[in-house]
Design a protein around this motif. Sequence first.
Motif, PDB file in Angstrom:
ATOM      1  N   ASP A  44       0.839  -1.211   0.000  1.00 20.80           N
ATOM      2  CA  ASP A  44       0.000   0.000   0.000  1.00 20.80           C
ATOM      3  C   ASP A  44       0.871   1.256   0.000  1.00 20.80           C
ATOM      4  OD1 ASP A  44       1.016   0.066   2.542  1.00 20.80           O
ATOM      5  OD2 ASP A  44      -0.758  -0.847   3.430  1.00 20.80           O
ATOM      6  N   TYR A  45       0.180   2.393   0.083  1.00 17.95           N
ATOM      7  CA  TYR A  45       0.868   3.689   0.028  1.00 17.95           C
ATOM      8  C   TYR A  45       1.880   3.827   1.168  1.00 17.95           C
ATOM      9  CZ  TYR A  45       1.375   8.786   0.433  1.00 17.95           C
ATOM     10  OH  TYR A  45       1.872  10.054   0.549  1.00 17.95           O
ATOM     11  N   GLU A  46       1.477   3.437   2.380  1.00 20.93           N
ATOM     12  CA  GLU A  46       2.348   3.600   3.544  1.00 20.93           C
ATOM     13  C   GLU A  46       3.636   2.786   3.388  1.00 20.93           C
ATOM     14  OE1 GLU A  46      -0.989   3.255   3.868  1.00 20.93           O
ATOM     15  OE2 GLU A  46      -1.254   5.356   4.460  1.00 20.93           O
ATOM     16  N   SER A  47       3.492   1.550   2.921  1.00 21.38           N
ATOM     17  CA  SER A  47       4.698   0.721   2.764  1.00 21.38           C
ATOM     18  C   SER A  47       5.574   1.253   1.622  1.00 21.38           C
ATOM     19  CB  SER A  47       4.348  -0.749   2.566  1.00 21.38           C
ATOM     20  OG  SER A  47       3.431  -0.896   1.521  1.00 21.38           O
TER      21      SER A  47
ATOM     22  N   VAL B 185       8.042   7.906  -9.528  1.00 15.81           N
ATOM     23  CA  VAL B 185       7.708   7.559  -8.133  1.00 15.81           C
ATOM     24  C   VAL B 185       6.372   8.197  -7.748  1.00 15.81           C
ATOM     25  CG1 VAL B 185       8.423   7.873  -5.726  1.00 15.81           C
ATOM     26  CG2 VAL B 185      10.099   7.163  -7.432  1.00 15.81           C
ATOM     27  N   ARG B 186       6.148   9.435  -8.214  1.00 14.34           N
ATOM     28  CA  ARG B 186       4.874  10.106  -7.916  1.00 14.34           C
ATOM     29  C   ARG B 186       3.706   9.307  -8.517  1.00 14.34           C
ATOM     30  NH1 ARG B 186       5.890  15.181  -9.152  1.00 14.34           N
ATOM     31  NH2 ARG B 186       5.901  15.990  -7.029  1.00 14.34           N
ATOM     32  N   ILE B 187       3.892   8.815  -9.738  1.00 14.60           N
ATOM     33  CA  ILE B 187       2.836   8.022 -10.383  1.00 14.60           C
ATOM     34  C   ILE B 187       2.529   6.775  -9.543  1.00 14.60           C
ATOM     35  CG2 ILE B 187       2.375   6.524 -12.396  1.00 14.60           C
ATOM     36  CD1 ILE B 187       3.933   8.655 -14.069  1.00 14.60           C
ATOM     37  N   ILE B 188       3.585   6.116  -9.064  1.00 15.93           N
ATOM     38  CA  ILE B 188       3.376   4.896  -8.259  1.00 15.93           C
ATOM     39  C   ILE B 188       2.666   5.249  -6.949  1.00 15.93           C
ATOM     40  CG2 ILE B 188       4.538   3.015  -7.030  1.00 15.93           C
ATOM     41  CD1 ILE B 188       6.716   3.114  -9.206  1.00 15.93           C
ATOM     42  N   LEU B 189       3.150   6.316  -6.285  1.00 13.12           N
ATOM     43  CA  LEU B 189       2.542   6.691  -4.996  1.00 13.12           C
ATOM     44  C   LEU B 189       1.073   7.086  -5.182  1.00 13.12           C
ATOM     45  CD1 LEU B 189       5.337   8.788  -3.217  1.00 13.12           C
ATOM     46  CD2 LEU B 189       4.692   6.429  -2.792  1.00 13.12           C
ATOM     47  N   THR B 190       0.809   7.851  -6.233  1.00  5.97           N
ATOM     48  CA  THR B 190      -0.583   8.268  -6.485  1.00  5.97           C
ATOM     49  C   THR B 190      -1.449   7.042  -6.766  1.00  5.97           C
ATOM     50  OG1 THR B 190       0.325  10.252  -7.481  1.00  5.97           O
ATOM     51  CG2 THR B 190      -2.004   9.869  -7.829  1.00  5.97           C
ATOM     52  N   GLY B 191      -0.904   6.127  -7.549  1.00  2.00           N
ATOM     53  CA  GLY B 191      -1.636   4.891  -7.851  1.00  2.00           C
ATOM     54  C   GLY B 191      -1.935   4.096  -6.597  1.00  2.00           C
ATOM     55  N   LYS B 192      -0.936   3.987  -5.722  1.00  2.00           N
ATOM     56  CA  LYS B 192      -1.122   3.247  -4.458  1.00  2.00           C
ATOM     57  C   LYS B 192      -2.159   3.936  -3.580  1.00  2.00           C
ATOM     58  CE  LYS B 192       2.002   0.025  -4.963  1.00  2.00           C
ATOM     59  NZ  LYS B 192       1.550  -1.359  -5.095  1.00  2.00           N
ATOM     60  N   GLN B 193      -2.045   5.265  -3.548  1.00  3.18           N
ATOM     61  CA  GLN B 193      -2.949   6.045  -2.684  1.00  3.18           C
ATOM     62  C   GLN B 193      -4.406   5.890  -3.124  1.00  3.18           C
ATOM     63  OE1 GLN B 193      -1.699  10.138  -2.639  1.00  3.18           O
ATOM     64  NE2 GLN B 193      -2.015  10.279  -0.426  1.00  3.18           N
ATOM     65  N   ASN B 194      -4.598   5.765  -4.437  1.00  2.00           N
ATOM     66  CA  ASN B 194      -5.974   5.665  -4.962  1.00  2.00           C
ATOM     67  C   ASN B 194      -6.402   4.230  -5.244  1.00  2.00           C
ATOM     68  OD1 ASN B 194      -6.768   8.588  -5.263  1.00  2.00           O
ATOM     69  ND2 ASN B 194      -4.824   8.554  -6.345  1.00  2.00           N
ATOM     70  N   GLY B 195      -5.557   3.296  -4.839  1.00  2.00           N
ATOM     71  CA  GLY B 195      -5.911   1.893  -4.978  1.00  2.00           C
ATOM     72  C   GLY B 195      -5.980   1.386  -6.411  1.00  2.00           C
ATOM     73  N   PHE B 196      -5.162   1.959  -7.316  1.00  2.00           N
ATOM     74  CA  PHE B 196      -5.144   1.479  -8.704  1.00  2.00           C
ATOM     75  C   PHE B 196      -4.486   0.103  -8.775  1.00  2.00           C
ATOM     76  CE2 PHE B 196      -4.955   6.013 -10.726  1.00  2.00           C
ATOM     77  CZ  PHE B 196      -6.266   6.201 -10.358  1.00  2.00           C
TER      78      PHE B 196
END
Lengths: 323, 156
Positions: free
Chosen positions: A34-37, A298-309
């Motif tokens: 997830d985003y936190e990890s 990295v921003r794309i990955i974090l945003t994806g994780k944050q929004n559950g993509f």
Amino acid sequence: MSDKDYTYAVARIRALEVSLFSASVLEQLLACADYESAVSFLLEHGWGDPQLENDGETILKTEREKTWKTIREMVSDMTPFDVLSYQNLFHNLKAAIKGVCTDGVDPGLFYEGCSISPEEMVRIVKEKEFESLPEFMRQAAAEAYETLLHGRDGQLCDVILDRAALEAVRDAGEKSKTGIIKDYARSLLVISNIKMAVRCCRTRKTLDFMKRAMVECEELNVEKLMKAALQGEGAIRDYLNEAGFKEAADALFESSSAFECWCDNRLIETIRPQKYNPFSVGPLIAYILARENEIKTVRIILTGKQNGFPESAIRERMREMYV
Amino acid sequence: MSGIVWALLGAAAAAILSGMGSAYGVGVAGQAASGVVSEDPSKFAKVLIIQLLPGTQGIYGLLVAFLTLSKIGVLGGQIAEVSLATGLLIFVACLPIGVVGLISARHQGTTAAAAIGIVAKKPEQFGKAMLFPAMVETYAILALLVSILAVTGIPM
């Protein structure tokens, strides 16, 4: 500065390139639950500042600042790097003009690290002191300001400033004796013109609008591209195939995100030869662009994780890495 | 000018030119080495070895200068009678290491700086990285041999 004056800086950059994220490291980041990890993963890899808040956006901002701080430590004359900040500089001008004309300046909309601070930019626009801006910004700034103030046409204001930014990059590339700056300017013009043509085609803009927005460049016949944009996406793809941009045409056919990826990947391909250049400012500019590309991914990955993509959706948007 | 002046000029040219080349070469490589060590001090030993490679030309020049000074008796305190022709011959004999030392050390310095870039990224490739600047050394050694053979072979 001569090429040999960058010997120290290039060697230091070589040592720093070891810590750039490779595709396999990004896969590990993508595999985080997830985003936190994912944020923890970045902190474990030395990203961010332990003394600051550890949210994704702060980490990315810190990394960007670290890059520029390192470059400033190594190089006394920052002139060759100016061209990299032109787009941000014009973005700040746009934000200042819109803020002043609507009485609502939002400090969060400005990029830091440009040659003119956000506060100074707002002051210049408020006092209409456009002669304090660099020469390549003055006319566009005044024109965009008047357009927004009297015509209330935000889109035209954007077009004036975006075009001025591209012209500034093109002129800097033409004037520069540094190969990578010329290549960067050429690539940026190609990418921006293709992006603009696609956008104009999708929003059914007129030929006059496109003429105002697009900038002449060596690699593309802008006239033909504009005509293709008037006919539709299929015609743009045909023209791109004909002009030697088959990959761009394929990406355009695939999806918008694939096309955006192609745009960034092309820039990385432009700078990749600098990995083997032991002297000159080239490897430094390449390192800055590589870091920007890394931070964006990295921003794309974090945003994806944050929004559950799902992973596949994020992977499709991931850019090629410099290393 | 008498022969002894030409012979001394030869010794000076050998030491000065090759020394200048080495100073430049070691300087350029030193800048690259500093850049790497500022980010990764653990690579100090490896980059130091590569940095020192362009320093050998200066030593070769010094060696030829010593041989020349010894030959004309300056080192022993009893300066020999040197004819103009012999002096000129000694001067010309010193030129190979002077000129080739200057040029090769400069090029070896830039090659060493590039090789330090390899060590920065792939320290396990140190051996291969060292070979590239070492290749330049070949020509300095050839020039050294010519100078030594010529200086020692000139009859007084």
